[in-house]
Design a protein around this motif. Structure first.
Motif, PDB file in Angstrom:
ATOM      1  N   TYR A   1       0.863  -1.177   0.000  1.00 48.01           N
ATOM      2  CA  TYR A   1       0.000   0.000   0.000  1.00 48.01           C
ATOM      3  C   TYR A   1       0.898   1.225   0.000  1.00 48.01           C
ATOM      4  O   TYR A   1       1.797   1.359   0.827  1.00 48.01           O
TER       5      TYR A   1
ATOM      6  N   PRO B   1       0.530   5.107   0.421  1.00 48.01           N
ATOM      7  CA  PRO B   1      -0.401   6.211   0.715  1.00 48.01           C
ATOM      8  C   PRO B   1      -0.196   7.383  -0.229  1.00 48.01           C
ATOM      9  O   PRO B   1       0.906   7.601  -0.744  1.00 48.01           O
TER      10      PRO B   1
ATOM     11  N   GLU C   1      -5.469  12.679   0.995  1.00 48.63           N
ATOM     12  CA  GLU C   1      -6.171  11.397   1.053  1.00 48.63           C
ATOM     13  C   GLU C   1      -7.135  11.425   2.241  1.00 48.63           C
ATOM     14  O   GLU C   1      -6.767  11.859   3.331  1.00 48.63           O
TER      15      GLU C   1
ATOM     16  N   ARG D   1      -9.471   6.150   4.252  1.00 47.54           N
ATOM     17  CA  ARG D   1      -8.985   5.345   3.132  1.00 47.54           C
ATOM     18  C   ARG D   1      -7.722   4.569   3.497  1.00 47.54           C
ATOM     19  O   ARG D   1      -7.554   3.425   3.131  1.00 47.54           O
ATOM     20  N   SER D   2      -6.813   5.189   4.235  1.00 46.16           N
ATOM     21  CA  SER D   2      -5.585   4.520   4.638  1.00 46.16           C
ATOM     22  C   SER D   2      -5.904   3.339   5.553  1.00 46.16           C
ATOM     23  O   SER D   2      -5.347   2.255   5.390  1.00 46.16           O
ATOM     24  N   GLU D   3      -6.799   3.543   6.489  1.00 48.47           N
ATOM     25  CA  GLU D   3      -7.170   2.448   7.395  1.00 48.47           C
ATOM     26  C   GLU D   3      -7.919   1.352   6.640  1.00 48.47           C
ATOM     27  O   GLU D   3      -7.735   0.159   6.900  1.00 48.47           O
TER      28      GLU D   3
ATOM     29  N   VAL E   1       3.593  -1.581   3.835  1.00 44.76           N
ATOM     30  CA  VAL E   1       3.225  -0.183   3.593  1.00 44.76           C
ATOM     31  C   VAL E   1       4.506   0.561   3.271  1.00 44.76           C
ATOM     32  O   VAL E   1       5.475   0.505   4.024  1.00 44.76           O
TER      33      VAL E   1
ATOM     34  N   ALA F   1       5.873   4.120   3.003  1.00 49.39           N
ATOM     35  CA  ALA F   1       5.557   5.503   3.335  1.00 49.39           C
ATOM     36  C   ALA F   1       6.753   6.129   4.035  1.00 49.39           C
ATOM     37  O   ALA F   1       7.616   5.419   4.567  1.00 49.39           O
TER      38      ALA F   1
ATOM     39  N   PRO G   1       2.208   4.635   9.422  1.00 47.06           N
ATOM     40  CA  PRO G   1       0.850   5.102   9.728  1.00 47.06           C
ATOM     41  C   PRO G   1       0.527   4.824  11.197  1.00 47.06           C
ATOM     42  O   PRO G   1       0.880   3.769  11.726  1.00 47.06           O
TER      43      PRO G   1
ATOM     44  N   ARG H   1      -1.237   1.486  12.128  1.00 49.08           N
ATOM     45  CA  ARG H   1      -0.588   0.233  11.750  1.00 49.08           C
ATOM     46  C   ARG H   1      -0.414  -0.701  12.936  1.00 49.08           C
ATOM     47  O   ARG H   1      -0.340  -1.918  12.775  1.00 49.08           O
TER      48      ARG H   1
ATOM     49  N   GLY I   1      -1.843   6.091  -3.244  1.00 43.25           N
ATOM     50  CA  GLY I   1      -3.217   5.905  -2.792  1.00 43.25           C
ATOM     51  C   GLY I   1      -3.823   4.599  -3.264  1.00 43.25           C
ATOM     52  O   GLY I   1      -5.036   4.439  -3.259  1.00 43.25           O
TER      53      GLY I   1
END
Length: 175
Positions: free
Chosen positions: A63, A65, A70, A74-76, A100, A102, A106, A109, A129
């Protein structure tokens, strides 16, 4: 049977299918077959992860981000999809890693133990995204949009799972 008759039958049997194929392509009678994949193939080669030093490696569900703007859920939602996909793979979990990519981890996470985080800044807008299916050599193959609703997320997870299992079955890198 004479040799002349044999030659004419042979040529007829060889040329009629070729002429039929040419005519079907020329006049548009041939309809393209629908694709079996559910994700969107990336048009340019993109190496998201480094290639393993020795052969093998594992498939990755990555994933990435979005850089900015965003929606918070949506991230969750993407992390939940990755967690459920990884847990639902059963004995094939050992060949797949959820990740992830990034700049910073996050904050949510911690609730998803099967998902790892790797510090990286991905600037390619084609994968930001989105959930990306990455082969064992680190090349991004398919991308999937993260849908906000639970029914849409379930459909996306099913699409990713079917594409991943099909690609894993055809993969010969571990043989």
């Amino acid at each position: 049977m004479s040799s002349r008759k044999f030659l004419s039958l042979f040529l007829l049997c060889a040329l009629v299918p070729l002429a039929a194929a040419w005519a079907s392509l020329r006049f548009g009678w041939f309809a393209e077959a629908p694709t079996v994949n559910h994700g969107e193939w990336l048009t340019q080669e993109l190496r998201l992860l480094p290639a393993p030093a020795r052969g093998g490696g594992s498939w990755h569900l990555v994933y990435v981000p979005a850089a900015e703007g965003e929606p918070a859920g949506r991230s969750e939602q993407a992390l939940l999809i990755l967690q459920q996909l990884h847990a639902g793979l059963g004995r094939k979990q050992a060949r797949v890693q959820a990740l992830v990519l990034a700049a910073e981890s996050p904050p949510v996470r911690a609730r998803y133990p099967h998902i790892e985080w790797q510090a990286a800044q991905v600037s390619d807008a084609a994968v930001q995204g989105r959930i990306v299916l990455v082969d064992p050599r680190g090349l991004a193959l398919l991308r999937y949009a993260v849908e906000p609703g639970p029914q849409q997320a379930q459909r996306v997870a099913g699409d990713i799972r079917s594409d991943l299992l099909r690609l894993m079955n055809y993969d010969r890198s571990g043989v």
